[in-house]
Design an enzyme around this catalytic site. Structure first.
Site, PDB file in Angstrom:
ATOM      1  N   PRO A  41       0.792  -1.233   0.000  1.00 49.53           N
ATOM      2  CA  PRO A  41       0.000   0.000   0.000  1.00 49.53           C
ATOM      3  C   PRO A  41       0.823   1.281   0.000  1.00 49.53           C
ATOM      4  O   PRO A  41       0.340   2.331  -0.435  1.00 49.53           O
ATOM      5  CB  PRO A  41      -0.825  -0.120   1.295  1.00 49.53           C
ATOM      6  CG  PRO A  41      -0.069  -1.069   2.163  1.00 49.53           C
ATOM      7  CD  PRO A  41       0.581  -2.030   1.228  1.00 49.53           C
ATOM      8  N   GLU A  62      -7.180  -2.046  -6.309  1.00 44.83           N
ATOM      9  CA  GLU A  62      -7.745  -1.466  -5.097  1.00 44.83           C
ATOM     10  C   GLU A  62      -7.016  -1.966  -3.851  1.00 44.83           C
ATOM     11  O   GLU A  62      -6.358  -3.004  -3.872  1.00 44.83           O
ATOM     12  CB  GLU A  62      -9.226  -1.860  -4.977  1.00 44.83           C
ATOM     13  CG  GLU A  62     -10.154  -1.148  -5.932  1.00 44.83           C
ATOM     14  CD  GLU A  62     -11.598  -1.514  -5.644  1.00 44.83           C
ATOM     15  OE1 GLU A  62     -12.381  -0.603  -5.315  1.00 44.83           O
ATOM     16  OE2 GLU A  62     -11.938  -2.706  -5.736  1.00 44.83           O
ATOM     17  N   LYS A 108      13.342 -10.735  -7.789  1.00 47.09           N
ATOM     18  CA  LYS A 108      13.163  -9.693  -6.780  1.00 47.09           C
ATOM     19  C   LYS A 108      11.953  -8.854  -7.180  1.00 47.09           C
ATOM     20  O   LYS A 108      11.692  -8.642  -8.364  1.00 47.09           O
ATOM     21  CB  LYS A 108      14.392  -8.781  -6.689  1.00 47.09           C
ATOM     22  CG  LYS A 108      15.549  -9.321  -5.840  1.00 47.09           C
ATOM     23  CD  LYS A 108      15.259  -9.207  -4.354  1.00 47.09           C
ATOM     24  CE  LYS A 108      16.297  -9.891  -3.485  1.00 47.09           C
ATOM     25  NZ  LYS A 108      17.546  -9.149  -3.387  1.00 47.09           N
ATOM     26  N   LEU A 155      -4.458 -10.519   8.086  1.00 45.79           N
ATOM     27  CA  LEU A 155      -5.256 -11.728   8.318  1.00 45.79           C
ATOM     28  C   LEU A 155      -5.162 -12.667   7.115  1.00 45.79           C
ATOM     29  O   LEU A 155      -5.011 -13.886   7.277  1.00 45.79           O
ATOM     30  CB  LEU A 155      -6.718 -11.364   8.571  1.00 45.79           C
ATOM     31  CG  LEU A 155      -7.038 -10.654   9.893  1.00 45.79           C
ATOM     32  CD1 LEU A 155      -8.528 -10.334   9.973  1.00 45.79           C
ATOM     33  CD2 LEU A 155      -6.616 -11.493  11.093  1.00 45.79           C
ATOM     34  N   ASP A 203       3.737 -20.296  18.715  1.00 41.61           N
ATOM     35  CA  ASP A 203       4.755 -19.754  19.614  1.00 41.61           C
ATOM     36  C   ASP A 203       4.372 -18.346  20.071  1.00 41.61           C
ATOM     37  O   ASP A 203       3.750 -17.584  19.339  1.00 41.61           O
ATOM     38  CB  ASP A 203       6.105 -19.703  18.898  1.00 41.61           C
ATOM     39  CG  ASP A 203       7.198 -19.165  19.794  1.00 41.61           C
ATOM     40  OD1 ASP A 203       7.570 -19.877  20.746  1.00 41.61           O
ATOM     41  OD2 ASP A 203       7.654 -18.025  19.564  1.00 41.61           O
ATOM     42  N   GLU A 247       1.288 -21.839  23.188  1.00 41.28           N
ATOM     43  CA  GLU A 247       2.351 -21.619  24.163  1.00 41.28           C
ATOM     44  C   GLU A 247       2.023 -20.321  24.903  1.00 41.28           C
ATOM     45  O   GLU A 247       2.345 -19.233  24.443  1.00 41.28           O
ATOM     46  CB  GLU A 247       3.724 -21.508  23.471  1.00 41.28           C
ATOM     47  CG  GLU A 247       4.872 -21.457  24.461  1.00 41.28           C
ATOM     48  CD  GLU A 247       5.959 -20.447  24.122  1.00 41.28           C
ATOM     49  OE1 GLU A 247       7.064 -20.577  24.667  1.00 41.28           O
ATOM     50  OE2 GLU A 247       5.711 -19.516  23.339  1.00 41.28           O
TER      51      GLU A 247
END
Length: 688
Positions: A79, A104, A129, A321, A343, A398
């Site tokens: 972004p 978008e 890259k 997410l 972890d 954990e």
């Protein structure tokens, strides 16, 4: 993204949770708010992305992916970028010849058509890259966050992104095992899984270590340091490429084969997944991917972990997410992992990341503005997704804080994990061995620590893990025997009091932890036979030495060394659990924790466990309470000669129950229990 219009329903089964633990009732609104946040995010994903299934498959479109016709589709979320390009071997490293098109929500895409005869424009094994033109005009050469394979040449500091698309990828041959009732976990690190002073390989683990794990009676392997990490000495906890299996051990196909072979042995394979933070590397990591400090992470001080010097994810961000949920999905479906050990969950759950916080167990510590409910919502989504798409999947948290309901279903307002680590147990053993004389060991305190767990939440018990093996700490064996391990572990040398004590207590500590401490058991590789010394990875401080970054399995195989006794006991202890299933049984009934006698006795899974921790006092005709009448015999005896014991018990002895109530049990037995011995008895009238 469009917000869900319908109001959030209450957690459907919250009353079930409050019935299990009425003390949570004052925090009902907190659970409702957490579930509401989860529900809204889930509904948003369904409305805007077509559901969790489609959303978590984003790894098939983001990054660089080849179509069936040979064309290549590239997609990134950047972004903060002014422009995005793809460069590499395929275009002679021209930084501008392949520009992405802006979409978008900060996304960019590029399609490269196939060459003649459908030949892929980006060949397998070629370097790539992503070129980012930052807002200040600077050109940044970055590895895609979705890169599947990165390698480092010996003469380079940073990793290179290599396009992984072999003509023939590894084809899985064996199905995943069904979810196990009793988990016996062998915590492992591929790179140190060899006696040789070098980085070991996936192939070595497949052909040399998996058979050993199977023989020892473990049915689950938990793999550390698989997600690519530039710094080997980070133990895999400073991840740089989340979708790449570490290339220092071999290729992605080598790892797929390793998991497949484990499945052929009936061994479940878990990934130690690090979604609590990320390496601050920018050249070969996620940090500042688009030239800003807010891509994937919180901006400013909130986005940096003070102690770990690493970046912290913004779990409220839609694309974060997508990235993390897709990451879990990829490891499950591309590699065949059967679940995850998450972890650093404590760091995720609280805005202060648990730094400088001593959790007392007061419920107010787990609710309020100091809880990062966006992070908790992500964990609920992760568990919901894995359970929805892979019902056999296992997830482990954990968490040192003891957050209530972390291992209760999401529909109750819980975190949705299957297991949590019983992290107080290894700390207790260290404290006892460091601070107390043998005569001062507190039996009640040991039993309390091993049995103090949340009702109806499953715990993984362990006497020690990788944490205790690291340089600066000591394993139980090294704490018990220390320098004498260098000189007195040969059977040709006299058995000294220090070695004798160490061997006997090592066995007893592991058995009582295994049998009383939880619903699953974990051991770190090598500790089962009392691996000497500590674990230290090559670094400047030790002249880049691999001497301590290895596991000397040869010690357990040498019949002239006493390590084989501990190895044999660990194996037979696991085999006995496999036969009787105490980990999957209801909690034990502890009938005795006698302070002056130093005796602990309990029943679980139809077996009677008796421990005499007294350093020198043996007991003849010692009365132990039992519930079931019958004839009892010894099944496991830590004093047996094959375990380095003193053979003080006659295994042909039969112990008959008497109609004599004792310690809240309706019957009792009279047994001989030598000093520093653990025995397991079976009722022969109720054969397994």
């Amino acid at each position: 993204m469009a917000a869900a219009t319908a109001p959030s329903p209450p957690a459907p089964q919250l009353l079930r949770l409050l019935e299990l633990d009425p003390y949570l009732a004052p925090f009902e609104q907190d659970f409702q708010r957490r579930y509401s946040l989860f529900y809204k995010r889930l509904k948003n994903i369904e409305e805007n992305e077509g559901g969790l299934d489609k959303f978590s498959k984003s790894y098939k479109t983001f990054g660089v992916n080849q179509f069936v016709d040979g064309g290549v589709y590239c997609k990134e979320w950047a972004p903060g970028a002014e422009a995005v390009f793809l460069t590499g071997d395929f275009n002679g490293w021209n930084p501008f010849s392949h520009p992405y098109k802006k979409m978008e929500y900060g996304k960019w895409e590029l399609f490269i058509p196939p060459g003649q005869d459908g030949y892929p424009p980006v060949p397998h094994g070629s370097k790539l890259k992503v070129v980012i033109r930052a807002q200040n005009g600077e050109l940044l050469y970055r590895i895609s966050p979705w890169a599947r394979y990165v390698v480092r040449d010996e003469d380079k500091v940073n990793y290179d992104w290599v396009h992984w698309n072999p003509p023939q990828s590894y084809i899985r041959r064996h199905p995943s095992p069904k979810r196990l009732k009793s988990l016996r976990i062998y915590e492992s690190h591929v790179g140190i899984a060899s006696p040789e002073g070098k980085i070991a390989s996936y192939k070595n683990f497949t052909y040399n270590v998996l058979p050993r794990i199977k023989d020892l009676g473990y049915n689950c392997v938990q793999l550390m340091a698989i997600m690519e990490h530039a710094y080997y000495a980070s133990f895999g906890y400073q991840v740089t490429s989340f979708f790449a299996a570490s290339s220092r051990y071999g290729t992605p196909d080598d790892l797929k084969e390793m998991i497949d072979v484990a499945h052929s042995m009936g061994i479940t394979v878990l990934l130690d997944v690090v979604h609590s933070h990320a390496s601050k590397n920018s050249e070969d990591g996620l940090n500042k991917f688009d030239g800003t400090d807010s891509c994937f992470f919180h901006s400013g001080p909130k986005g940096t972990h003070q102690l770990w010097d690493s970046r912290l994810f913004d779990y409220a961000n839609w694309e974060v997410l997508r990235f993390l949920l897709s990451n879990l999905r990829m490891w499950l479906e591309d590699y065949g992992f059967d679940g995850f050990r998450f972890d650093g969950v404590t760091s995720m759950l609280y805005h202060n990341h648990g730094i400088g916080t001593g959790f007392s167990g007061d419920y107010n510590e787990y609710f309020g503005l100091h809880v990062d409910e966006d992070a908790l919502c992500y964990l609920m989504l992760a568990n919901c997704m894995t359970n929805l798409l892979h019902p056999e999947c296992i997830t482990i948290a954990e968490d040192v804080s003891g957050m209530p309901a972390l291992c209760r279903p999401v529909v109750e307002g819980g975190g949705g994990f299957n297991y949590r680590l019983a992290m107080a147990v290894p700390d207790k053993w260290i404290q006892i061995i460091k601070e107390l004389k043998d005569e001062d060991w507190n039996m009640g305190n040991i039993v309390y620590t091993l049995t103090n767990r949340r009702y109806q939440e499953k715990y993984i018990a362990y006497a020690e893990s990788h944490d205790q093996a690291l340089v600066g700490d000591k394993t139980l064996a090294f704490r018990l025997m220390d320098a004498e391990m260098y000189t007195n572990m040969s059977v040709l040398s006299p058995l000294t009091p220090v070695i004798d004590r160490g061997i006997q207590l090592h066995k007893m500590i592991r058995l009582i932890t295994h049998a009383l401490g939880g619903d699953s058991y974990l051991n770190f590789m090598g500790n089962e036979f009392g691996h000497p010394e500590w674990l230290d990875f090559p670094r400047k401080g030790n002249n880049e030495s691999y001497h301590y970054a290895r596991r000397q399995f040869n010690l357990a195989d040498d019949h002239l060394l006493r390590y084989r006794f501990l190895n044999a006991f660990d194996r037979d202890m696991n085999k006995l659990e496999e036969r009787f299933g105490w980990l999957a049984s209801p909690p034990a009934f502890v009938s005795e924790k006698h302070e002056s006698n130093k005796v602990i006795a309990f029943e679980r899974a139809g077996l009677v466990f008796i421990f005499n921790f007294h350093p020198y006092q043996s007991y003849v005709d010692y009365r132990v309470g039992v519930e079931t009448p019958g004839k009892y015999k010894i099944l496991l005896d830590s004093d047996a000669p094959e375990y380095g014991g003193h053979q003080r018990l006659d295994h042909s002895t039969e112990y008959f129950s008497e109609e004599y109530p004792h310690n809240y049990r309706h019957k009792s037995l009279m047994v001989y229990i030598p000093s520093r011995v653990a025995i397991v008895l079976q009722n022969m009238d109720i054969l397994n």
